[in-house]
Structures are given as structure tokens and as C-alpha cells.
Design a protein around this motif. Structure first.
Motif, PDB file in Angstrom:
ATOM      1  N   TYR A  90       0.880  -1.177   0.000  1.00  0.00           N
ATOM      2  CA  TYR A  90       0.000   0.000   0.000  1.00  0.00           C
ATOM      3  C   TYR A  90       0.917   1.226   0.000  1.00  0.00           C
ATOM      4  O   TYR A  90       1.646   1.456   0.968  1.00  0.00           O
ATOM      5  N   MET A  91       0.899   1.976  -1.099  1.00  0.00           N
ATOM      6  CA  MET A  91       1.927   2.991  -1.319  1.00  0.00           C
ATOM      7  C   MET A  91       1.541   4.364  -0.766  1.00  0.00           C
ATOM      8  O   MET A  91       1.748   5.389  -1.431  1.00  0.00           O
ATOM      9  N   ARG A  92       0.964   4.376   0.430  1.00  0.00           N
ATOM     10  CA  ARG A  92       0.597   5.641   1.070  1.00  0.00           C
ATOM     11  C   ARG A  92       0.972   5.595   2.531  1.00  0.00           C
ATOM     12  O   ARG A  92       0.936   4.522   3.137  1.00  0.00           O
ATOM     13  N   ILE A  93       1.269   6.772   3.056  1.00  0.00           N
ATOM     14  CA  ILE A  93       1.493   6.874   4.494  1.00  0.00           C
ATOM     15  C   ILE A  93       0.128   6.857   5.166  1.00  0.00           C
ATOM     16  O   ILE A  93      -0.783   7.573   4.737  1.00  0.00           O
ATOM     17  N   VAL A  94      -0.015   6.027   6.174  1.00  0.00           N
ATOM     18  CA  VAL A  94      -1.287   5.969   6.905  1.00  0.00           C
ATOM     19  C   VAL A  94      -1.392   7.215   7.785  1.00  0.00           C
ATOM     20  O   VAL A  94      -0.437   7.605   8.458  1.00  0.00           O
ATOM     21  N   GLY A  95      -2.565   7.837   7.768  1.00  0.00           N
ATOM     22  CA  GLY A  95      -2.762   9.090   8.498  1.00  0.00           C
ATOM     23  C   GLY A  95      -3.324   8.904   9.896  1.00  0.00           C
ATOM     24  O   GLY A  95      -3.603   7.781  10.327  1.00  0.00           O
ATOM     25  N   GLU A  96      -3.514  10.030  10.553  1.00  0.00           N
ATOM     26  CA  GLU A  96      -3.941  10.008  11.966  1.00  0.00           C
ATOM     27  C   GLU A  96      -5.303   9.371  12.173  1.00  0.00           C
ATOM     28  O   GLU A  96      -5.548   8.734  13.203  1.00  0.00           O
ATOM     29  N   GLU A  97      -6.193   9.556  11.196  1.00  0.00           N
ATOM     30  CA  GLU A  97      -7.548   9.009  11.349  1.00  0.00           C
ATOM     31  C   GLU A  97      -7.497   7.478  11.514  1.00  0.00           C
ATOM     32  O   GLU A  97      -8.029   6.930  12.474  1.00  0.00           O
ATOM     33  N   LEU A  98      -6.810   6.815  10.576  1.00  0.00           N
ATOM     34  CA  LEU A  98      -6.729   5.345  10.652  1.00  0.00           C
ATOM     35  C   LEU A  98      -5.860   4.896  11.820  1.00  0.00           C
ATOM     36  O   LEU A  98      -6.187   3.933  12.521  1.00  0.00           O
ATOM     37  N   LEU A  99      -4.744   5.607  12.028  1.00  0.00           N
ATOM     38  CA  LEU A  99      -3.849   5.226  13.140  1.00  0.00           C
ATOM     39  C   LEU A  99      -4.585   5.345  14.468  1.00  0.00           C
ATOM     40  O   LEU A  99      -4.394   4.532  15.371  1.00  0.00           O
ATOM     41  N   GLY A 100      -5.428   6.359  14.579  1.00  0.00           N
ATOM     42  CA  GLY A 100      -6.180   6.564  15.818  1.00  0.00           C
ATOM     43  C   GLY A 100      -7.250   5.513  16.016  1.00  0.00           C
ATOM     44  O   GLY A 100      -7.393   4.948  17.098  1.00  0.00           O
ATOM     45  N   ARG A 101      -7.982   5.213  14.965  1.00  0.00           N
ATOM     46  CA  ARG A 101      -9.112   4.286  15.121  1.00  0.00           C
ATOM     47  C   ARG A 101      -8.679   2.826  15.133  1.00  0.00           C
ATOM     48  O   ARG A 101      -9.389   1.969  15.659  1.00  0.00           O
ATOM     49  N   TYR A 102      -7.530   2.525  14.537  1.00  0.00           N
ATOM     50  CA  TYR A 102      -7.037   1.138  14.545  1.00  0.00           C
ATOM     51  C   TYR A 102      -5.667   1.055  15.223  1.00  0.00           C
ATOM     52  O   TYR A 102      -4.779   0.336  14.782  1.00  0.00           O
ATOM     53  N   GLU A 103      -5.558   1.782  16.304  1.00  0.00           N
ATOM     54  CA  GLU A 103      -4.279   1.879  17.017  1.00  0.00           C
ATOM     55  C   GLU A 103      -3.760   0.501  17.443  1.00  0.00           C
ATOM     56  O   GLU A 103      -4.503  -0.294  18.043  1.00  0.00           O
ATOM     57  N   GLY A 104      -2.501   0.237  17.106  1.00  0.00           N
ATOM     58  CA  GLY A 104      -1.893  -1.038  17.496  1.00  0.00           C
ATOM     59  C   GLY A 104      -2.403  -2.228  16.691  1.00  0.00           C
ATOM     60  O   GLY A 104      -2.059  -3.374  16.968  1.00  0.00           O
ATOM     61  N   LYS A 105      -3.216  -1.959  15.671  1.00  0.00           N
ATOM     62  CA  LYS A 105      -3.805  -3.065  14.895  1.00  0.00           C
ATOM     63  C   LYS A 105      -3.450  -2.982  13.420  1.00  0.00           C
ATOM     64  O   LYS A 105      -4.134  -3.554  12.579  1.00  0.00           O
ATOM     65  N   ILE A 106      -2.409  -2.197  13.099  1.00  0.00           N
ATOM     66  CA  ILE A 106      -2.008  -2.072  11.687  1.00  0.00           C
ATOM     67  C   ILE A 106      -0.565  -2.536  11.541  1.00  0.00           C
ATOM     68  O   ILE A 106       0.320  -2.074  12.275  1.00  0.00           O
TER      69      ILE A 106
END
Ligand code: GRF
Length: 187
Positions: A90-106
Motif C-alpha cells: 500500500y503505497m501511502r502513508i497511513v494518516g492520523e484518522e486510521l492510526l487513531g481508530r485502529y491503534e496497534g492493529k495495523i
């Protein structure tokens, strides 16, 4: 039953290895419930169709911001009860929205022994550098490119001069390591 989402921008050979790993039981009690793809027309979409995996395809340019499309993705994942997000090319930096909602699960897979050769051209850069031992890393995802705690690594020794052969060997090692690592995370 655990549920995975796999994020892919292109080919999707790791996506397929993970989906097959779930199907064969190599990853026990688990199913790939969603393939998220930011490139309409990517090869992974043919694979997802063949394997009967639901897709969420989007074009980032259709959204005002990264937070907007990530919110939509997270909503879809919530509705499917996703337990773990696996980035696989996946050629994108993951942003705060996903990092926040799936914290520790990516988690993400990267085709080098991090912290050596981060970035999009890891195999080519390692090859041109002339390393004798290549490798694969699976790591937690945070806001840094190819950063995050390392979960697993495997070395791929290669001293030949055939770049395509090297890439094939690294991909083979990736497919095995990703299946094993997901299995361990879920256990
Ligand atoms: C893999 O080499 C992975 O490590 C990197 O992107 C590539 C994706 O390959 N992040 P594929 O789409 O799974 O075939």
C-alpha cells in the motif's frame, strides 16, 4: 472467527498469500473480509474477485483530504468487524484518522531488513548497494515511513546478479513470513 483487511496499491501477491493462508487454515479461524485499494484497475482487484473478497476501491483525488477517505475506510472496516489491518504494498502513508481508530492493529510488510533500505525502492537499492543478505521485515505501523516496532524478520541470502530472480525469492519469503506472522499475532 477473526477478520482481516488487506491494503494494496498494485499487484497483490501478498494479499493472495494471506487469503489462501486463511482458506488453508495456515492462519486459523480467520478470513480476509476486505481488500482496500487506492488504484482503480490494480491487478489485486482481479485476485480479490477470483477469491470472492469484498473490495473498497477509492481514488484519493476524489476526497478533500486523507482524513476524509480514511474515515470512510475505517467506517467500512468497523461495519465488517476488522480485527487486524495488513498493509501489503500500500503505497501511502497511513494518516492520523486510521492510526487513531485502529491503534496497534495495523502492520506492514517491507522487502528489506529494516532499518536498512526504507522507502519504495528497497530491493533495487539493496541490489545496487551490493548487499549479500537481503530480507523481509514485518512491523507495526506508526506515522513514520517504514517505522514502528519490528514484529518479525527473515534473511534472504542472495549473491547472484539476476534482479528478477532476487525479487522472486524475496516475494516467496514475504508470503511465508506474512502468513506465519499474522498467525502469531492473532494467537
Ligand atoms: C512487496 O514487496 C511488499 O514488501 C512491498 O510491496 C510489495 C508488494 O507486492 N511493501 P505484492 O503487491 O504483494 O505482490
Amino acid at each position: 472467527m477473526r477478520s482481516l483487511a488487506v491494503f494494496v496499491s498494485g499487484n497483490g501477491s501478498n494479499f493472495e498469500a494471506i487469503a489462501e493462508g486463511c482458506r488453508s487454515g495456515a492462519i486459523a479461524n480467520c478470513e480476509v473480509v476486505l481488500c482496500v485499494c487506492d488504484k482503480p484497475g490494480a491487478k489485486v482487484l482481479e485476485r480479490a474477485k477470483r477469491l470472492g473478497v469484498k473490495t473498497f476501491v477509492f481514488s484519493p483525488k476524489d476526497y478533500a483530504s486523507k482524513a476524509d477517505y480514511e474515515r470512510e475506510i475505517a467506517d467500512v472496516m468497523d461495519s465488517l468487524g476488522v480485527d487486524l489491518v495488513c498493509l501489503a504494498g500500500y503505497m501511502r502513508i497511513v494518516g492520523e484518522e486510521l492510526l487513531g481508530r485502529y491503534e496497534g492493529k495495523i502492520v506492514n510488510i517491507h522487502p528489506s531488513l529494516l532499518p536498512a533500505f526504507p522507502g519504495a525502492n528497497a530491493i533495487r537499492e539493496a541490489f545496487e548497494y551490493g548487499v549479500k543478505v537481503y530480507g523481509v521485515t514485518i512491523h507495526e505501523v506508526n506515522a513514520t515511513l517504514d517505522g514502528g516496532r519490528i514484529l518479525s524478520q527473515v534473511a534472504v541470502p542472495y549473491e547472484g546478479d539476476d534482479f528478477d530472480e532476487l525479487v522472486a525469492e524475496i516475494h516467496k519469503a514475504e508470503h511465508k513470513l506474512y502468513v506465519e506472522t499474522i498467525s502469531k499475532i492473532l494467537a
